[in-house]
Design an enzyme around this catalytic site. Structure first.
Site, PDB file in Angstrom:
ATOM      1  N   ARG A  51      -8.725  12.196  12.360  1.00  0.00           N
ATOM      2  CA  ARG A  51      -7.281  11.996  12.556  1.00  0.00           C
ATOM      3  C   ARG A  51      -6.508  13.312  12.494  1.00  0.00           C
ATOM      4  NH1 ARG A  51      -5.386   6.883   9.190  1.00  0.00           N
ATOM      5  NH2 ARG A  51      -3.551   7.193  10.499  1.00  0.00           N
ATOM      6  N   GLY A 102      -5.223   7.776   5.646  1.00  0.00           N
ATOM      7  CA  GLY A 102      -4.333   8.769   6.251  1.00  0.00           C
ATOM      8  C   GLY A 102      -3.105   8.984   5.393  1.00  0.00           C
ATOM      9  N   ASP A 147       2.059  -1.025  11.826  1.00  0.00           N
ATOM     10  CA  ASP A 147       0.711  -1.470  11.457  1.00  0.00           C
ATOM     11  C   ASP A 147       0.427  -2.914  11.867  1.00  0.00           C
ATOM     12  OD1 ASP A 147       0.114   0.986  10.334  1.00  0.00           O
ATOM     13  OD2 ASP A 147       0.881   0.408   8.368  1.00  0.00           O
ATOM     14  N   ARG A 196      -6.291   2.114  18.025  1.00  0.00           N
ATOM     15  CA  ARG A 196      -6.034   0.660  17.964  1.00  0.00           C
ATOM     16  C   ARG A 196      -5.718   0.054  19.325  1.00  0.00           C
ATOM     17  NH1 ARG A 196      -2.895   0.315  12.121  1.00  0.00           N
ATOM     18  NH2 ARG A 196      -4.848   0.346  10.945  1.00  0.00           N
ATOM     19  N   LYS A 225       0.834  -1.206   0.000  1.00  0.00           N
ATOM     20  CA  LYS A 225       0.000   0.000   0.000  1.00  0.00           C
ATOM     21  C   LYS A 225       0.875   1.266   0.000  1.00  0.00           C
ATOM     22  CE  LYS A 225      -3.048   0.495   3.496  1.00  0.00           C
ATOM     23  NZ  LYS A 225      -2.886   1.785   4.224  1.00  0.00           N
ATOM     24  N   ARG A 271      -7.424  -3.147   9.811  1.00  0.00           N
ATOM     25  CA  ARG A 271      -6.489  -4.076  10.459  1.00  0.00           C
ATOM     26  C   ARG A 271      -7.076  -4.675  11.742  1.00  0.00           C
ATOM     27  NH1 ARG A 271      -2.450  -3.644   6.891  1.00  0.00           N
ATOM     28  NH2 ARG A 271      -1.911  -1.545   6.211  1.00  0.00           N
TER      29      ARG A 271
HETATM   30  C1  S3P Z   1       2.682   4.766   6.213  1.00  0.00           C
HETATM   31  C2  S3P Z   1       3.262   5.128   7.400  1.00  0.00           C
HETATM   32  C3  S3P Z   1       2.724   4.733   8.713  1.00  0.00           C
HETATM   33  C4  S3P Z   1       1.731   3.581   8.621  1.00  0.00           C
HETATM   34  C5  S3P Z   1       0.774   3.774   7.483  1.00  0.00           C
HETATM   35  C6  S3P Z   1       1.515   3.875   6.161  1.00  0.00           C
HETATM   36  C7  S3P Z   1       3.257   5.271   4.954  1.00  0.00           C
HETATM   37  O1  S3P Z   1       2.063   5.840   9.285  1.00  0.00           O
HETATM   38  O2  S3P Z   1       1.031   3.434   9.819  1.00  0.00           O
HETATM   39  O3  S3P Z   1      -0.140   2.707   7.403  1.00  0.00           O
HETATM   40  O4  S3P Z   1       2.925   4.737   3.877  1.00  0.00           O
HETATM   41  O5  S3P Z   1       4.064   6.204   5.019  1.00  0.00           O
HETATM   42  P1  S3P Z   1       2.859   6.952  10.120  1.00  0.00           P
HETATM   43  O6  S3P Z   1       3.909   7.473   9.261  1.00  0.00           O
HETATM   44  O7  S3P Z   1       1.869   8.041  10.436  1.00  0.00           O
HETATM   45  O8  S3P Z   1       3.337   6.256  11.340  1.00  0.00           O
END
Ligand code: S3P
Length: 443
Positions: free
Chosen positions: A122, A94, A320, A351, A22, A395
């Site tokens: 968020r 996010g 994650d 979570r 992802k 998740r």
């Molecule tokens: C991600 C960074 C992480 C992760 C998210 C994907 C990314 O978040 O939890 O699912 O692709 O940069 P944070 O950078 O806010 O910790």
């Protein structure tokens, strides 16, 4: 709402097709849209979060299409995006929201963002604050929450910014904004976080330097206004999605499952390390590098696990994976203690609270604090039998379906729909290995 029941199963066996990563998929679309010429992406994750980013790139003026072998993007070049004529709806994502907010912060037009109820709760101040220093203007709801509008900087500035929390999303938002700023932009992170943005920026032709600091952090510097050129990108399988069959096969006695083509970037493999410490039997085979990312096949066999201590320093490398680790811990012999989990409270759901509530509902003893979780393992199959509220969190939904496979009584989740944000084929793929997950009979 689509409730789902996961029943205790016999051994899980077979080969599991892991969907595309992802994080890497979002970045490939964003950099493809920022490059000149054609970018061809193979293995892109076709799930709601990433499709929202693809749509955002279209609305910003890139040509994005799905063809037989993959996805194609004709980009607009650095600084060449156009003002979207409608609100960008980032859904549940996010990552998509923060990365695209960064991208448009250095374009001289206004972009509006919205998202679902989870995303709208968020914190966005973590990107708003550094991007204001770049020169962007923001209008948002209280607490810097979506919906929000970004007035992009006409003359973006290069900045030096120390991240208050280790976040790859915030680091990447700043680096994407820096693409259209002159000079050198530097981001300092307190602990190393996933470096897919840095790797892909280099792949597309930007100059990025990473320096490891004496305190264990990193300093990343990007030279602004590079010529980015369209490239081929091969997206590896997502270790964060592989985590679910990995834990399920470790827990269900007699299981043996092969997971092909899993990305094993060392900044993402904290779960493999932790499961290894717990006594899991996972072999990493056929290690190779594809399009700059390390990839391998994983073979996992069931074993009995023991409780462990998960140090705070490991959290970014498995940020994650805590929901499914908590499920592994629930079946282990002894106590598992996880530290440094404050960031889990601001993910798709809180979570830490969701894990504690769900495990308690399934007869597992847990203790929590502001940023820690202790799980008292059942030393085998826990009671199960609970109904778990997933709180719009994919998740949490998948982790508790895995718990149902390894428990004494079925586990029910109130809504399987969020799973489509990252892993639309999850239920079919798990059932293909022998799991018994289904919609409950109508009452
Ligand atoms: C991600 C960074 C992480 C992760 C998210 C994907 C990314 O978040 O939890 O699912 O692709 O940069 P944070 O950078 O806010 O910790």
């Amino acid at each position: 709402m689509k409730p789902m029941i996961s029943r205790p199963t016999g051994p899980l066996a077979g080969v599991f097709a892991v969907p595309g990563d992802k994080s890497i998929s979002h970045r490939a679309l964003i950099l493809g849209a920022s490059a000149v010429g054609e970018t061809a992406i193979r293995g892109l994750l076709e799930a709601e979060d990433v499709l929202a980013t693809a749509e955002a790139m279209r609305r910003l003026g890139a040509e994005v299409s799905r063809s037989g072998e993959g996805w194609r993007i004709f980009g607009r070049g650095v600084g060449g995006l156009a003002e979207p004529d409608s609100v960008l709806d980032m859904g549940n994502s996010g990552t998509g929201a923060r990365l695209v907010i960064g991208l448009v912060a250095s374009h001289p037009f206004t972009t509006f963002f919205c998202g679902d109820a989870s995303l709208s709760a968020r914190p966005m101040n973590r990107v708003i604050e550094p991007l204001r220093r770049v020169g962007a203007t923001f209008w948002s709801r209280s607490g810097g929450r979506l919906p929000l509008a970004v007035g992009g900087a006409a003359d973006p500035l290069p900045i030096v910014y120390s991240l208050p929390v280790a976040s790859a999303q915030v680091k990447s938002a700043i680096l994407f904004a820096a693409l259209n700023a002159p000079g050198r932009t530097t981001v300092i992170e307190p602990l190393p976080t996933r470096d897919h943005t840095e790797a892909m920026l280099s792949h597309f032709g930007a100059e990025v330097e990473t320096e490891t600091l004496a305190d264990g952090g990193r300093r990343i510097t990007l030279v602004g206004q590079p010529e980015l050129t369209g490239r081929e990108v091969v997206v590896p399988g997502d270790i964060s999605s592989a985590a679910f069959p990995l834990v399920a096969a470790s827990l269900v006695p007699g299981s043996r499952v092969t997971l092909r083509n899993v990305g094993i970037n060392p900044l993402r493999t904290g779960l493999l390390e932790t499961l290894g410490d717990m006594g899991a039997r996972i072999s990493v085979t056929d290690r190779r590098v594809e399009a700059g990312e390390p990839v391998a096949d994983l073979i996992v066999e069931a074993s009995s696990l023991g409780g462990v201590e998960v140090p705070a320093g490991r959290v970014p490398a498995m940020i994650d994976e805590f929901p499914v680790l908590a499920v592994a811990a629930a079946c282990a012999n002894g106590v598992t203690r996880m530290h440094g989990l404050a960031e889990l409270r601001v993910k798709e759901s809180d979570r830490l609270a969701a894990m504690a509530r769900g495990l308690t509902a399934c007869g597992v003893r847990v203790e929590t604090g502001d940023d820690w979780l202790v799980v008292h393992g059942a030393g085998g199959a826990p009671p199960g039998g609970g109904e778990v509220a997933v709180d719009m969190d994919h998740r949490i939904a998948m982790a508790f379906l895995v718990l149902g496979m390894a428990s004494r009584a079925p586990v029910r989740i109130d809504d399987a729909e969020p799973i489509a944000t990252s892993f639309p084929s999850f239920v079919a793929s798990m059932n293909g290995l022998g799991a018994r997950t289904e919609e409950p009979p109508a009452t």
